[in-house]
Design a protein around this motif. Structure first.
Motif, short mmCIF file in Angstrom:
data_model
loop_
_atom_site.label_atom_id
_atom_site.label_comp_id
_atom_site.label_asym_id
_atom_site.label_seq_id
_atom_site.Cartn_x
_atom_site.Cartn_y
_atom_site.Cartn_z
N ASP A 149 93.63 21.85 -12.17
CA ASP A 149 94.29 21.73 -13.47
C ASP A 149 94.33 23.08 -14.18
N ALA A 150 93.23 23.84 -14.07
CA ALA A 150 93.16 25.14 -14.74
C ALA A 150 94.13 26.15 -14.14
N LEU A 151 94.52 25.91 -12.87
CA LEU A 151 95.43 26.84 -12.20
C LEU A 151 96.81 26.24 -11.94
N ALA A 152 97.12 25.18 -12.66
CA ALA A 152 98.43 24.55 -12.51
C ALA A 152 99.53 25.55 -12.85
N GLY A 180 83.17 30.96 -7.18
CA GLY A 180 82.18 30.85 -8.24
C GLY A 180 81.34 29.62 -8.02
N ASN A 181 80.25 29.51 -8.75
CA ASN A 181 79.35 28.38 -8.57
C ASN A 181 79.84 27.15 -9.32
N SER A 182 79.90 27.24 -10.64
CA SER A 182 80.34 26.08 -11.44
C SER A 182 81.18 26.47 -12.65
N ASN A 183 81.34 27.76 -12.89
CA ASN A 183 82.11 28.23 -14.05
C ASN A 183 83.60 28.18 -13.72
N VAL A 184 84.16 26.99 -13.82
CA VAL A 184 85.55 26.78 -13.41
C VAL A 184 86.52 27.56 -14.29
N GLN A 185 86.32 27.52 -15.59
CA GLN A 185 87.25 28.19 -16.48
C GLN A 185 87.22 29.70 -16.30
N GLY A 186 86.03 30.26 -16.13
CA GLY A 186 85.92 31.70 -15.88
C GLY A 186 86.56 32.09 -14.57
N LEU A 187 86.37 31.26 -13.55
CA LEU A 187 86.97 31.52 -12.24
C LEU A 187 88.49 31.45 -12.32
N ALA A 188 88.99 30.47 -13.05
CA ALA A 188 90.45 30.33 -13.19
C ALA A 188 91.05 31.50 -13.95
N ARG A 189 90.35 31.98 -14.97
CA ARG A 189 90.86 33.14 -15.72
C ARG A 189 90.98 34.36 -14.81
N LEU A 190 89.97 34.57 -13.96
CA LEU A 190 90.02 35.70 -13.03
C LEU A 190 91.15 35.52 -12.01
N ALA A 191 91.30 34.31 -11.53
CA ALA A 191 92.36 34.04 -10.55
C ALA A 191 93.74 34.34 -11.12
N ARG A 192 93.95 33.97 -12.38
CA ARG A 192 95.23 34.26 -13.03
C ARG A 192 95.40 35.75 -13.26
N GLU A 193 94.35 36.41 -13.73
CA GLU A 193 94.44 37.83 -14.04
C GLU A 193 94.75 38.65 -12.79
#
Length: 408
Positions: free
Chosen positions: A82-85, A50-63
């Protein structure tokens, strides 16, 4: 071997396919992830960017339990970690990490990083012989000859994910290259299809963003309003399918149901139709060489639509389309300049620095200055294309103040 297969051969079976999505948090990425979500047993996610949407990217990575994620903004790495800890997902940030994501061993890669920044990641996927669903126009507009040659050398498979090029890809399978007369790319005409050129000159940002049919990102929606996007698609089609400018026509089709047509030597015209939903061409690429079991969009109801209409494009109303053909005929980096100047112009329009009508004028002035300078030369590498892109942006930025002051 051609990097774009013209005839589909059935696959041996429905094995689990590993996929990477470059640009997962953008509009094309959203549609791709929606399709993957609908078939969890058929696809495994290798990498997401992703470009800069860290939280959105992390949600997709977890899902999707992605193995690797990368954010383009190098300063956001700690936030991403931190979002993917607590997950097994590896993290990266910056251009090198985006390229690493593309180079990881996925069978299928969605190349949807917007702008010239998408070129090197797409090439990283191409160079390892992957199947690449190409949704980044700039890869071909900025470095078409070079990009397709690299794909052919690596035995990579390039699948067009744009609705118009995907339509042509499907229709081309009805005949052989030597039987081809022309391809026809359709355009909705955007929000200004019937406007007087004087009124288009003064169009506001809000008006330019009101596309009648498609839901897209801001940049591509503005490009659609100016028909700059259609010009980019003409250039893309030329490189993707090895066509001359004279073999590519544009037809305005306000309903956005017929996405592309191919005319053959016997005067048969084969068209691809579908609802204006980007998940349809993406699904075709995702399932290729098969088709996915269940279509993602509503069934096409032609009786309900009632009529399909077509018009010749108006070059006075939409000079961007004329400029695209001129850049394609000029070659030697001119299409790279065309794209770079447009990106500068659109950004200036969004920022309120120029009027809508000045977008095409800035592109034309930049192209003319570039040609006069004698800088035209064949592009033989990604670095060549990026260098021309940067130089053209600088030239467009230099010309911007005087273009902003000019009346149409």
């Amino acid at each position: 071997m051609s990097a774009v297969p013209l005839r589909n051969n059935k696959s041996a079976g429905a094995a689990v396919r590993s996929v990477s999505v470059l640009g997962a948090t953008g509009s094309i990425g959203d549609s791709t992830m929606d399709l993957l979500r609908a078939a969890p047993d058929r696809y495994r996610v290798e990498a997401l960017t992703g470009n800069s949407n860290v939280q959105g990217l992390a949600r997709l990575a977890r899902e999707f339990d992605a193995r690797f994620v990368a954010v383009a903004d190098a300063s956001r790495l700690t936030e991403l970690k931190d979002a993917l800890a607590g997950t097994r997902t590896e993290c990266g940030a910056g251009e090198s990490a985006i390229i690493e994501a593309a180079a990881r061993p996925a069978d299928w890669v969605m190349a949807a990083v917007s702008g010239a920044a998408g070129l090197k990641p797409a090439l990283a996927a191409v160079d390892r012989g992957a199947t690449v669903a190409l949704a980044n126009k700039e890869c071909l507009v900025c470095a078409g000859d070079f990009f397709m040659q690299r794909a052919a050398n690596a035995d990579a498979c390039i699948l067009p994910a744009d609705s118009e090029h995907n339509a042509l890809f499907q229709a081309l399978s009805s005949g052989n290259r030597e039987e081809l007369v022309r391809v026809i790319i359709t355009a909705s005409g955007g929000p200004f299809r019937t406007w007087d050129p004087v009124d288009i000159e003064q169009a506001t940002l809000a008006q330019a963003l009101k596309h009648p049919n498609w839901s897209m990102g801001q940049k591509i929606t503005i490009d659609s309003a100016s028909m700059m996007n259609k010009g980019l698609e003409v250039i893309e089609a030329a490189y993707l399918f090895s066509l001359t400018p004279d073999e590519i026509d544009v037809l305005v089709h306000p309903q956005s149901i017929v996405h592309g047509m191919v005319e053959f030597s016997d005067r048969s015209v084969v068209a691809q139709l579908g609802a204006p939903d980007m998940r349809i061409p993406i699904a075709h690429c995702l399932g290729w060489p098969d088709r996915i079991t269940k279509g993602p969009a509503a069934r096409l109801d032609l009786a309900k639509i009632g009529q399909l209409t077509f018009e010749e494009p108006n070059f006075e109303r939409f000079p961007a389309l004329r400029l695209a053909y001129e850049a394609l005929r000029t070659g030697r980096g001119a299409t790279t300049v065309f794209n770079a100047a447009n990106e500068v112009a659109v950004a200036a329009f969004i920022a309120g620095k120029i009027r809508f009508g000045a977008i095409a004028r800035l592109v034309e002035a930049t192209l003319e200055a570039w040609i006069r300078s004698g800088n035209l030369a064949p592009l033989t590498s990604a670095d060549d294309a990026i260098a021309v892109d940067h130089s053209a942006r600088n030239k467009a930025a230099t010309l911007l103040p005087q273009i902003a002051l000019k009346a149409s």
